[in-house]
Scaffold this active site. Structure first.
Site, mmCIF file in Angstrom:
data_model
loop_
_atom_site.group_PDB
_atom_site.id
_atom_site.type_symbol
_atom_site.label_atom_id
_atom_site.label_comp_id
_atom_site.label_asym_id
_atom_site.label_seq_id
_atom_site.Cartn_x
_atom_site.Cartn_y
_atom_site.Cartn_z
ATOM 1 N N LYS A 131 0.823 -1.697 0.012
ATOM 2 C CA LYS A 131 -0.003 -0.271 -0.649
ATOM 3 C C LYS A 131 0.856 1.389 -0.040
ATOM 4 O O LYS A 131 0.456 2.422 -0.483
ATOM 5 C CB LYS A 131 -0.757 0.116 0.957
ATOM 6 C CG LYS A 131 -1.974 -1.054 1.080
ATOM 7 C CD LYS A 131 -2.972 -1.513 2.296
ATOM 8 C CE LYS A 131 -3.094 -0.629 2.766
ATOM 9 N NZ LYS A 131 -4.774 -0.592 3.762
ATOM 10 N N VAL B 142 -16.287 -7.941 -3.209
ATOM 11 C CA VAL B 142 -17.537 -8.820 -2.371
ATOM 12 C C VAL B 142 -18.971 -7.480 -3.519
ATOM 13 O O VAL B 142 -20.239 -8.079 -3.303
ATOM 14 C CB VAL B 142 -18.141 -8.123 -1.307
ATOM 15 C CG1 VAL B 142 -18.914 -9.070 -0.233
ATOM 16 C CG2 VAL B 142 -16.655 -9.059 -0.772
ATOM 17 N N ARG C 176 -8.943 -7.273 -7.754
ATOM 18 C CA ARG C 176 -9.695 -8.507 -7.890
ATOM 19 C C ARG C 176 -11.238 -7.711 -8.268
ATOM 20 O O ARG C 176 -11.466 -6.740 -7.800
ATOM 21 C CB ARG C 176 -9.665 -9.611 -6.622
ATOM 22 C CG ARG C 176 -9.496 -8.059 -5.061
ATOM 23 C CD ARG C 176 -9.937 -9.317 -4.692
ATOM 24 N NE ARG C 176 -10.323 -8.464 -3.139
ATOM 25 C CZ ARG C 176 -10.828 -7.139 -1.963
ATOM 26 N NH1 ARG C 176 -12.088 -7.011 -3.006
ATOM 27 N NH2 ARG C 176 -10.364 -6.465 -1.669
ATOM 28 N N GLU D 83 -0.769 8.202 7.663
ATOM 29 C CA GLU D 83 -1.103 8.858 6.552
ATOM 30 C C GLU D 83 -2.396 10.069 7.604
ATOM 31 O O GLU D 83 -2.046 9.862 8.888
ATOM 32 C CB GLU D 83 -2.428 8.075 6.134
ATOM 33 C CG GLU D 83 -1.808 7.654 4.450
ATOM 34 C CD GLU D 83 -3.164 6.894 3.889
ATOM 35 O OE1 GLU D 83 -4.303 6.735 4.276
ATOM 36 O OE2 GLU D 83 -2.842 6.774 2.974
ATOM 37 N N GLY E 62 -8.601 -5.799 4.347
ATOM 38 C CA GLY E 62 -9.248 -6.845 5.480
ATOM 39 C C GLY E 62 -9.494 -5.819 6.539
ATOM 40 O O GLY E 62 -10.335 -6.093 6.907
ATOM 41 N N LYS F 156 -1.017 2.775 9.096
ATOM 42 C CA LYS F 156 -1.762 1.897 8.545
ATOM 43 C C LYS F 156 -0.181 0.413 8.222
ATOM 44 O O LYS F 156 0.905 1.224 8.211
ATOM 45 C CB LYS F 156 -1.953 2.246 6.789
ATOM 46 C CG LYS F 156 -3.188 2.939 7.100
ATOM 47 C CD LYS F 156 -3.736 2.848 5.876
ATOM 48 C CE LYS F 156 -5.113 3.524 5.955
ATOM 49 N NZ LYS F 156 -5.676 3.727 4.939
HETATM 50 P P1 ADP Z 1 -7.944 -2.325 4.044
HETATM 51 O O1 ADP Z 1 -6.634 -2.298 2.764
HETATM 52 O O2 ADP Z 1 -7.560 -3.146 4.802
HETATM 53 O O3 ADP Z 1 -9.445 -2.247 3.803
HETATM 54 P P2 ADP Z 1 -8.317 0.503 3.356
HETATM 55 O O4 ADP Z 1 -6.208 1.598 3.182
HETATM 56 O O5 ADP Z 1 -9.106 0.599 2.153
HETATM 57 O O6 ADP Z 1 -7.930 -1.334 4.587
HETATM 58 O O7 ADP Z 1 -9.247 1.468 4.263
HETATM 59 C C1 ADP Z 1 -10.309 0.654 5.180
HETATM 60 C C2 ADP Z 1 -10.503 2.089 5.773
HETATM 61 O O8 ADP Z 1 -10.097 2.491 6.664
HETATM 62 C C3 ADP Z 1 -12.230 3.632 4.732
HETATM 63 O O9 ADP Z 1 -12.912 2.872 3.811
HETATM 64 C C4 ADP Z 1 -11.827 4.468 6.171
HETATM 65 O O10 ADP Z 1 -13.125 4.088 6.923
HETATM 66 C C5 ADP Z 1 -10.696 3.916 6.995
HETATM 67 N N1 ADP Z 1 -9.941 4.868 6.369
HETATM 68 C C6 ADP Z 1 -8.234 4.779 5.862
HETATM 69 N N2 ADP Z 1 -7.709 5.308 5.518
HETATM 70 C C7 ADP Z 1 -8.042 6.622 6.571
HETATM 71 C C8 ADP Z 1 -7.315 7.996 6.229
HETATM 72 N N3 ADP Z 1 -6.531 8.646 5.816
HETATM 73 N N4 ADP Z 1 -8.633 8.525 6.928
HETATM 74 C C9 ADP Z 1 -9.798 8.185 7.278
HETATM 75 N N5 ADP Z 1 -10.198 6.961 7.054
HETATM 76 C C10 ADP Z 1 -9.334 6.035 6.977
#
Ligand code: ADP
Length: 454
Positions: free
Chosen positions: A116, A295, A292, A200, A164, A158
């Site tokens: 990521k 869902v 991919r 972030e 997930g 992160k």
């Molecule tokens: P994963 O790959 O584990 O699903 P994501 O990076 O897609 O993780 O983030 C999942 C969720 O986490 C997002 O839909 C959002 O709700 C929250 N999120 C992620 N990054 C941020 C951020 N910088 N600020 C606010 N919420 C965030």
């Protein structure tokens, strides 16, 4: 076109892929664990091969057994679905090495977007706005502290290898950074075998907006609009819809164009999803790309009229994409993910389903592998059905969803149907006032808590 495809998955998505194969006249091979012998994805397949005992690590993640099953049955291609091996670049490589087609993007794209932190750098280099944060993984807690002070609190840590909804930590104060950095890194190491962490700025009440991409190997890339997935619990999606109530046609064109630009820039092929966060002021930022089928793909299918799984298969077979970049949503679609879980404690509720009466009628699609007397095994994800409602507009889609939830009878296991029934009646939900904090507030009100202050 392929004559036989091996479906390396289980549950509703394995069935969904089987449906697409049937329509294309392609024979199917189902692989399954000993816990899934009586599963519909096996019953409906032309051939079924047992690949191991119930734990996924010994069956649905058992690469050797899956490749052997493809070889024995003479399958020509592998569709990985979502989860399990879908985003495992090494598996995709091995599939190619076995002279099988991989129904998904090139392994390099999976690897690039699977990291990521690298995906962020790639997006930024392609001119796609990214959330302010670190450009490289953070080396020390000290570095994390310095960057957090620069970005301003709150910030989110992160895992580069995360997914997930796991491996994320929100830091609200400077004092928390050090310990959160250590726990996040340890947890990422344990869960993903890679402790790399990036940071972030944490957006306080954004919407999760993602764009569906399709790309063929001749360089044509199109988007099929967005899905709003702001209704989440612990970063896991519960309800998704298309289009987003927050996007104007102009904003859709703008974000869609950046999603296409990113896919073009990395030479992306097949279906993919570019996820963004949309801030309250209308700014949008790239978050990650999923390489991919998702869902929640059915909501896009209903508003676009495009069968995404068939498109995936056609693209992998080397066909040209016949779609234009002129997507306009037709009506409105909403999906509720129904899990075999206690609707209040969210504890899994595996076991035998004694009554199962799924809803139907105008505008309702139910994707499920469950039937009466089916036993929900305790070993896998608890998703038992997806209800997707389509209407001329959002109000009609909600009314249909409400009716479908009310008419869905499942007995023997607990499900999250009652939770969804309450959400679709919620005033904010009905007004389209959504954000990724929606569920936090909704559940607090449900419990009668005082509203949170942040
Ligand atoms: P994963 O790959 O584990 O699903 P994501 O990076 O897609 O993780 O983030 C999942 C969720 O986490 C997002 O839909 C959002 O709700 C929250 N999120 C992620 N990054 C941020 C951020 N910088 N600020 C606010 N919420 C965030």
């Amino acid at each position: 076109m392929f004559e036989k495809i091996l479906i390396a998955n289980r549950g509703e998505i394995a069935l969904r892929i089987n449906q697409a194969c049937r329509e294309l006249g392609i024979a199917t091979v189902a692989v399954h664990s000993t816990a899934d012998t009586e599963s519909l994805h096996v019953t409906y397949a032309d051939e079924g091969i047992c690949i191991g005992p119930p734990p996924s690590s010994e069956s649905y993640l058992n690469i050797t057994a899956i490749l052997a099953a493809a070889e024995i049955t003479g399958a020509e291609a592998v569709h990985p679905g979502y989860g399990f091996l879908a985003e495992n670049a090494s598996f995709a490589e091995m599939v190619h090495e076995c002279h099988l087609a991989w129904i998904g993007p090139r392994p390099e794209s999976i690897r690039l977007m699977g990291d990521k932190s690298k995906a962020r750098q790639t997006a930024a280099a392609a001119g796609v706005p990214v959330i302010p944060g670190s450009s490289e993984p953070l080396q020390t807690p000290e570095e994390a502290r310095r960057l957090a002070a620069e970005l301003g609190f709150p910030v989110i840590l992160k895992a580069s290898a995360g997914g997930g909804g796991r491996g994320m930590r929100i830091a609200r104060r400077e004092g928390e950074i050090e310990s959160l950095f250590e726990t996040a890194s340890e947890e990422a190491e344990r869960a993903f075998g890679d402790g790399a962490i990036y940071m972030e700025k944490y957006l306080v009440e954004p919407r999760h907006i993602e764009f569906q991409i399709l790309a063929d190997r001749f360089g044509r890339v199109v988007h099929l609009g967005e899905r709003e997935c702001s209704i989440q619990r612990r970063h896991q999606k519960l309800i998704e819809e298309a289009p987003s109530p927050a996007l104007t046609p102009a904003l859709r064109r703008e974000i869609g164009a950046t999603a296409v630009q990113l896919a073009e820039n990395v030479g992306y092929e097949n279906a993919g999803t570019v996820e963004f966060l949309l801030d309250q002021d209308g700014s949008f930022y790239f978050m990650e790309m999923n390489t991919r089928i998702q869902v929640e793909h059915p909501v896009t299918e209903l508003v676009s009229g495009v069968d995404l799984v068939k498109q995936q298969i056609r693209i992998a077979a080397g066909e040209r994409l016949e779609l234009e970049n002129d997507f306009v949503p037709r009506g409105h679609a909403i999906e509720c993910r129904i899990n075999a879980e206690h609707p209040e404690s969210f504890r899994p509720s595996p076991g035998r389903v004694t009554t199962f009466h799924p809803p139907g009628g105008p505008g309702i699609r139910v994707d499920t592998h469950v039937y009466e007397r089916y036993v929900v095994p305790p070993h896998y994800d608890s998703l038992v059905a997806k209800i997707i409602a389509h209407g001329e507009d959002r109000d009609e889609a909600i009314a249909r969803m409400q009716r479908a939830l009310d008419f869905f009878v499942v007995e023997g296991v607990e499900t999250t149907i009652p939770l969804h029934q309450r959400i679709v009646r919620d005033t904010d939900f009905r007004a389209g006032r959504l954000s990724t904090r929606f569920m936090e507030r909704f559940l607090a009100e449900d419990r009668g808590d005082e509203p949170a202050d942040s």
